[in-house]
Design a protein around this motif. Structure first.
Motif, PDB file in Angstrom:
ATOM      1  N   ARG A  39      12.994 -15.354  27.017  1.00 23.70           N
ATOM      2  CA  ARG A  39      12.347 -14.173  27.601  1.00 23.70           C
ATOM      3  C   ARG A  39      12.650 -13.022  26.645  1.00 23.70           C
ATOM      4  O   ARG A  39      13.813 -12.678  26.421  1.00 23.70           O
ATOM      5  N   SER A  45      12.856  -7.908  29.645  1.00 21.78           N
ATOM      6  CA  SER A  45      12.761  -7.989  31.101  1.00 21.78           C
ATOM      7  C   SER A  45      11.335  -7.766  31.554  1.00 21.78           C
ATOM      8  O   SER A  45      10.644  -6.890  31.031  1.00 21.78           O
ATOM      9  N   GLY A  46      10.909  -8.554  32.513  1.00 21.71           N
ATOM     10  CA  GLY A  46       9.566  -8.384  33.035  1.00 21.71           C
ATOM     11  C   GLY A  46       8.574  -9.358  32.448  1.00 21.71           C
ATOM     12  O   GLY A  46       7.558  -9.669  33.060  1.00 21.71           O
ATOM     13  N   SER A  70       7.586 -13.217  30.859  1.00 24.33           N
ATOM     14  CA  SER A  70       8.017 -14.565  31.216  1.00 24.33           C
ATOM     15  C   SER A  70       8.627 -15.265  29.994  1.00 24.33           C
ATOM     16  O   SER A  70       8.439 -14.839  28.855  1.00 24.33           O
ATOM     17  N   ASN A 110       1.152  -5.266  29.898  1.00 26.95           N
ATOM     18  CA  ASN A 110       1.358  -6.710  29.990  1.00 26.95           C
ATOM     19  C   ASN A 110       0.532  -7.268  31.138  1.00 26.95           C
ATOM     20  O   ASN A 110       0.946  -7.204  32.270  1.00 26.95           O
TER      21      ASN A 110
END
Lengths: 95, 252
Positions: free
Chosen positions: A14, A17-18, A20, A94
């Motif tokens: 990953r 953060s946030g 995948s 994103n």
């Protein structure tokens, strides 16, 4: 494969953060915990990630390339499944 | 000993530990048993070299005579190096190199944690960064130690011998001298008597998970911190310093 060779693990990172986890590559390792260490030392040397997953390659159930036409071709002419008919608001990075 | 002199001497001890251990690890580049471990070893060696550079450049400032990182690393002789005897010991086999790093890192982590609380801002800054690297090295070494110790009878016996052989170099880490005491007094530096039980606890915990036995505290070697080294350091320096000695100031 030689019998004394370490098993193969697939590595997923990953990047922030946030997002995948994404497949990054693979490592050999004697067991699960060492696979995590090896993944860290092989794939995150240049700050590539904030989280790591490793999984034994032989634990992944993969689709059969011989069945590709049955698996994937039916989706090709379903244009209505693509959400391309509306505008993405500014600022959505994103999606 | 004046405070400034003690802090300088202490900085060089820290720097020499990391540089000499790194040089030993660099000897293993392209010689590790597996590709993944090869990368890990090279990463760790570079971490230590990075730490050594920060410390040597601080030493140059403290000394104020214009000596550079390279001058400290390449232009000093054996008796001027103040690293622990442990880190200069030859690589031997995989288990020997692992034990050497495990015993050192288990100490170094606590030394850095203490430095992160001292009153010298440069040490604090350095330690806060380095401790993260060293915690990971220690984790990695501990994992390997458990696997070798709790692996086959063969790996168990071999790594137990490595541990027994290296143990005599651990006493020196806690033998405090004038420099250690001065640094403790003037900048609230690491208290070796406080670190000893922490080191012992951590090391024993991993040794017991590895189903190995803790060696007995018999005779302990010392002298590295005061510049009296084992026969191995001279050869290490000869190889490490050759280029700068033959072509002073060479760079690329």
């Amino acid at each position: 494969m030689k019998s004394d060779e370490w098993p193969l693990y697939e590595v997923f990172i990953r990047s922030k953060s946030g997002l995948s986890h994404r497949h990054a590559g693979s490592v050999h390792a004697p067991d699960d915990q060492m696979a995590l260490d090896h993944a860290r030392d092989t794939y995150t040397r240049r700050s590539e990630g904030v989280s790591l997953w490793v999984v034994r390659s032989d634990q992944i159930i993969a689709s059969d390339p011989a069945e590709n036409s049955a698996f994937f071709e039916p989706a090709e002419d379903k244009i209505y499944r693509h959400p391309t008919f509306y505008d993405i608001p500014d600022g959505v990075e994103n999606l | 000993m004046s405070n400034d002199k003690a802090v300088l001497a202490y900085t060089l001890r820290l720097a020499d530990n990391t540089l000499i251990l790194a040089q030993r690890m660099v000897e293993l580049v392209a010689a590790e048993p597996e590709l993944e471990e090869e990368l890990a070893n090279a990463n760790f060696a570079l971490d230590y070299i990075g730490q050594a550079r920060m410390l040597y450049s601080y030493a140059g400032e403290l000394e104020g005579k214009g000596r550079s990182e390279d001058d400290f690393a390449f232009m000093r002789d054996e008796h001027e190096f103040a690293n622990l005897l442990l880190v200069e010991q030859p690589n031997g086999h995989f288990g020997d190199a692992l034990i050497r790093q495990f015993l050192f890192d288990a100490f170094y982590v606590h030394q850095l944690e203490a430095l992160a609380r001292c009153s010298d801002a440069r040490f604090r800054e350095f330690a806060a960064r380095a401790v993260k690297e060293v915690r990971y090295h220690l984790r990695h070494c501990s994992q390997w130690l458990v696997r070798l110790g709790d692996g086959t009878q063969f790996s168990h016996d071999r790594v137990q011998t490595s541990l027994d052989d290296a143990w005599r170099y651990t006493g020196e880490m806690f033998a405090s001298d004038e420099t250690d005491r001065a640094v403790q007094d003037c900048i609230n530096g690491p208290d070796l008597e406080e670190i000893r039980p922490l080191w012992r606890r951590d090391v024993e915990e991993v040794i017991s998970r590895a189903t190995l036995s803790v060696p007995s505290d018999d005779w302990m070697a010392s002298g590295g911190k005061q510049g009296r080294h084992s026969e191995y350091l001279g050869y290490l320096l000869a190889e490490m310093q050759y280029l700068q000695r033959s072509f002073p100031g060479a760079s690329w």
